[in-house]
Design a protein around this motif. Sequence first.
Motif, PDB file in Angstrom:
ATOM      1  N   GLY A 151       3.467  28.421  40.972  1.00  0.00           N
ATOM      2  CA  GLY A 151       3.127  27.454  39.989  1.00  0.00           C
ATOM      3  C   GLY A 151       3.477  26.002  40.264  1.00  0.00           C
ATOM      4  O   GLY A 151       3.876  25.835  41.651  1.00  0.00           O
ATOM      5  N   GLU A 152       3.328  25.013  39.432  1.00  0.00           N
ATOM      6  CA  GLU A 152       3.390  23.737  39.920  1.00  0.00           C
ATOM      7  C   GLU A 152       4.368  23.299  40.486  1.00  0.00           C
ATOM      8  O   GLU A 152       4.562  22.284  41.412  1.00  0.00           O
ATOM      9  N   GLU A 153       5.804  23.934  40.107  1.00  0.00           N
ATOM     10  CA  GLU A 153       7.055  23.425  40.623  1.00  0.00           C
ATOM     11  C   GLU A 153       7.129  23.778  42.111  1.00  0.00           C
ATOM     12  O   GLU A 153       7.881  23.214  42.741  1.00  0.00           O
ATOM     13  N   ILE A 154       6.425  24.614  42.759  1.00  0.00           N
ATOM     14  CA  ILE A 154       6.516  25.094  43.984  1.00  0.00           C
ATOM     15  C   ILE A 154       6.047  23.635  44.782  1.00  0.00           C
ATOM     16  O   ILE A 154       6.415  23.452  45.696  1.00  0.00           O
ATOM     17  N   GLY A 171      11.503  38.965  30.867  1.00  0.00           N
ATOM     18  CA  GLY A 171      11.426  39.800  29.611  1.00  0.00           C
ATOM     19  C   GLY A 171      11.866  38.901  28.408  1.00  0.00           C
ATOM     20  O   GLY A 171      11.734  37.958  28.385  1.00  0.00           O
ATOM     21  N   ALA A 172      12.902  39.655  27.678  1.00  0.00           N
ATOM     22  CA  ALA A 172      13.336  38.729  26.464  1.00  0.00           C
ATOM     23  C   ALA A 172      14.698  37.979  26.977  1.00  0.00           C
ATOM     24  O   ALA A 172      15.285  37.367  26.082  1.00  0.00           O
ATOM     25  N   SER A 173      15.382  38.393  28.103  1.00  0.00           N
ATOM     26  CA  SER A 173      16.483  37.711  28.488  1.00  0.00           C
ATOM     27  C   SER A 173      16.190  36.455  29.308  1.00  0.00           C
ATOM     28  O   SER A 173      15.104  36.263  29.987  1.00  0.00           O
ATOM     29  N   TYR A 174      17.067  35.396  29.086  1.00  0.00           N
ATOM     30  CA  TYR A 174      17.130  34.228  29.603  1.00  0.00           C
ATOM     31  C   TYR A 174      18.144  33.656  30.299  1.00  0.00           C
ATOM     32  O   TYR A 174      19.510  33.802  29.954  1.00  0.00           O
ATOM     33  N   PHE A 175      18.102  33.133  31.637  1.00  0.00           N
ATOM     34  CA  PHE A 175      19.160  32.746  32.355  1.00  0.00           C
ATOM     35  C   PHE A 175      19.152  31.163  32.631  1.00  0.00           C
ATOM     36  O   PHE A 175      18.321  30.678  33.678  1.00  0.00           O
ATOM     37  N   PRO A 176      19.931  30.440  31.968  1.00  0.00           N
ATOM     38  CA  PRO A 176      19.583  29.117  32.218  1.00  0.00           C
ATOM     39  C   PRO A 176      20.339  28.550  33.345  1.00  0.00           C
ATOM     40  O   PRO A 176      21.075  29.221  34.167  1.00  0.00           O
ATOM     41  N   ASP A 177      19.816  27.287  33.646  1.00  0.00           N
ATOM     42  CA  ASP A 177      20.435  26.415  34.825  1.00  0.00           C
ATOM     43  C   ASP A 177      20.469  27.192  35.927  1.00  0.00           C
ATOM     44  O   ASP A 177      21.600  27.278  37.060  1.00  0.00           O
ATOM     45  N   VAL A 178      19.259  27.806  36.320  1.00  0.00           N
ATOM     46  CA  VAL A 178      18.959  28.471  37.768  1.00  0.00           C
ATOM     47  C   VAL A 178      17.964  27.827  38.123  1.00  0.00           C
ATOM     48  O   VAL A 178      16.769  27.592  37.578  1.00  0.00           O
ATOM     49  N   HIS A 179      18.146  27.083  39.420  1.00  0.00           N
ATOM     50  CA  HIS A 179      17.097  26.169  40.016  1.00  0.00           C
ATOM     51  C   HIS A 179      16.207  27.085  41.029  1.00  0.00           C
ATOM     52  O   HIS A 179      16.664  27.911  41.599  1.00  0.00           O
ATOM     53  N   LEU A 180      14.870  26.637  41.089  1.00  0.00           N
ATOM     54  CA  LEU A 180      13.796  27.363  41.486  1.00  0.00           C
ATOM     55  C   LEU A 180      14.283  27.133  43.200  1.00  0.00           C
ATOM     56  O   LEU A 180      14.019  28.276  43.998  1.00  0.00           O
ATOM     57  N   GLU A 181      14.761  26.203  43.712  1.00  0.00           N
ATOM     58  CA  GLU A 181      14.763  26.396  45.057  1.00  0.00           C
ATOM     59  C   GLU A 181      16.036  27.134  45.720  1.00  0.00           C
ATOM     60  O   GLU A 181      16.044  27.564  46.698  1.00  0.00           O
ATOM     61  N   ARG A 182      16.800  27.577  44.830  1.00  0.00           N
ATOM     62  CA  ARG A 182      17.623  28.632  44.985  1.00  0.00           C
ATOM     63  C   ARG A 182      17.176  30.026  44.646  1.00  0.00           C
ATOM     64  O   ARG A 182      17.661  30.974  45.381  1.00  0.00           O
ATOM     65  N   PHE A 183      16.578  30.008  43.514  1.00  0.00           N
ATOM     66  CA  PHE A 183      16.082  31.208  43.125  1.00  0.00           C
ATOM     67  C   PHE A 183      15.305  31.988  44.290  1.00  0.00           C
ATOM     68  O   PHE A 183      15.283  33.397  44.453  1.00  0.00           O
ATOM     69  N   GLY A 241       8.061  28.916  39.269  1.00  0.00           N
ATOM     70  CA  GLY A 241       7.477  27.697  39.268  1.00  0.00           C
ATOM     71  C   GLY A 241       6.356  27.283  38.425  1.00  0.00           C
ATOM     72  O   GLY A 241       5.692  26.324  38.362  1.00  0.00           O
ATOM     73  N   SER A 242       5.690  28.319  37.718  1.00  0.00           N
ATOM     74  CA  SER A 242       4.597  28.298  37.117  1.00  0.00           C
ATOM     75  C   SER A 242       4.975  27.914  35.430  1.00  0.00           C
ATOM     76  O   SER A 242       5.856  28.546  34.685  1.00  0.00           O
ATOM     77  N   TRP A 243       4.260  26.930  34.936  1.00  0.00           N
ATOM     78  CA  TRP A 243       4.292  26.476  33.652  1.00  0.00           C
ATOM     79  C   TRP A 243       3.537  27.254  32.507  1.00  0.00           C
ATOM     80  O   TRP A 243       2.140  27.433  32.927  1.00  0.00           O
TER      81      TRP A 243
END
Length: 614
Positions: A236-239, A332-344, A303-305
């Motif tokens: 997505g866009e954030e790439i 799925g239903a789980s959310y992991f905050p403050d994980v940045h795309l450039e590291r993920f 990175g997709s919105w």
Amino acid sequence: MTTTQDCTVAEYLAIRLEQLGVKHLFGVPGDLLGPFLTTMHAKSAVRWVGTPTEVGAGYAADAYARVTSADADLAQGEQGVAACAVTYGVGAFNLLNPIGGAYAEFVPVIAINAAPSNEQWLNQRAIGLLTTHMIQRPESNLEVYRQVTVDAQVISNPGLAPIQIDSAITACLSHRRPVYLEVMADVWSARCPAPQGRLTRRERPFTEANRRMLAKAVAATVELIRTRGNPIVWAGEEIDRFRLSDELTALVRETRIPFCTTIGAKAVVSEETPGYSGVYNGKASDPDVYTMFHAAGCRIGLGSWATSKNLGGEQSIGADWAVAAHEGVNVGASYFPDVHLERFIPALREALSAEFGAGVFAADYFAQAHAAGLDVPDTTAAYLAGLVGGDYPTDLTYDSFFRHVNAFLRDQDSGPPGARVNPFTVVSDAAFALIGSMNLHMVERASYVAQNSWLSIGYAVGAASGVALARQEPEKRPLVFVGDGSFQETCQELSTQVRHGLRPVVFVLDNDGFYGIEQMLVHPCYYAENPSEGAEFYNDLHVWQYERLADVFGTDKHPMTGVSVRTHADFETLLAKITDSDHSINQGPILVRVLLDRRDYPRAMQYKIDENCR
């Protein structure tokens, strides 16, 4: 650039823009802005590009930032940002729409607003005296721009100007979003300390807590893939916005996971990259892509919105999705905050290779879907080949037009496989133009520009100026696709392109003076085979002879050409002239009126009719 211990505020801002790699400043002049423009021209290499409208200046700056960000040579200090400048009130409020779009789509633009002097504001406060462009609320411009920027400053004290300018620009670089600088007229010539060093993006520290959360997000994504199998990546866009195309390429090459992109991330990597399987745009995808995409076992968004455009016709993603965007990861239903795309992305690549081995996910999901009895091409290669050329009808349709454009672009490709280049950058407007152009096959990275979330009609015409000026060396001519209603919003921006010797090819998709996309969204049954209702009266446009605007904007010194095409034979004749470098048609902009049937529409919109008109 000055080397003294102090300078004027106008010099300070001009120096900072030049250091950032900004080569062109777009805008509409005025008396309050004039002193800065004079200083900038004399003291820096930044050149002024006056546009007919503030909206056009904003669109040009937006596109300029997008392509320079993709092209920026960071070793030379360029940051891939753009700037535009207007005059207080009437100019600033006109510019608000483009800056709102840049904010929504993470595009770094510096908006400069030249305001009345501090003396004039004191007069207004004391006795109510209004000067040109002022209203009774002194902070009106500032308050509005605070809604669409990551930093907004009013500069009234030259002693504080360096801190305020540097703070705003640093925020622009760090967040990759617009900022706002409102400078009072009497401050431009006042002196302040000269700039010290260069401004760069400030990174957020990567803490041990971040490390643990990243590991959890990666583990959950790996487990989803293990459980569901047959993953497909949705880039997505954030790439694009955060310059992660190399990381995406490494992921798909090492794991061999097939991938699609959003429209907003189209051509974020070369579409010749192994595994590329088209543009997924929800139900408004090419139907073959939609079927193939949902036949995969699970979907990994990078990175997709989740916009209404990216999910066209869909209301939400499901339990078989993982999406990393907006500084967090949903699995799925789980959310992991403050994980940045450039590291993920690199962490996910390493985890998948360690868990499953390199290349284990190599697959052709078109072939698998076809073997399962689904009505799709029998291979990915067959699907991509079907987007190009073929047997054309006599008259142009949306789909046949873009297949013909695809064939034209393919013929312009040059260079070895995997490293081919093309002399054009595609710039698409919203609506049917966007739906049609999303399936153009782009062999070169960063060769497609469009507003995919904000979707301001007329964007592409002004954006073409920014693309053309940013990609003059080597020249990448903008190939612009815009609907007739959209074009009527911003057609005067062709004047900028003529004046500066730019050479875009602008295709106005004229379906008989009709807001086709609005009719499709409101009452799609108008497009059914046996329509039960007529078109809405408010979707009718006044029909222009678009090709004759070449006589309005062009001159002997600065030529422009206008033509109309209705058939594929007409179109082929035109394309032959465009590829002839010695032909007079290529001396300036080319405006092409593409005559289409009023009831024609891109195949990807068929779902609207099927769902509403049974």
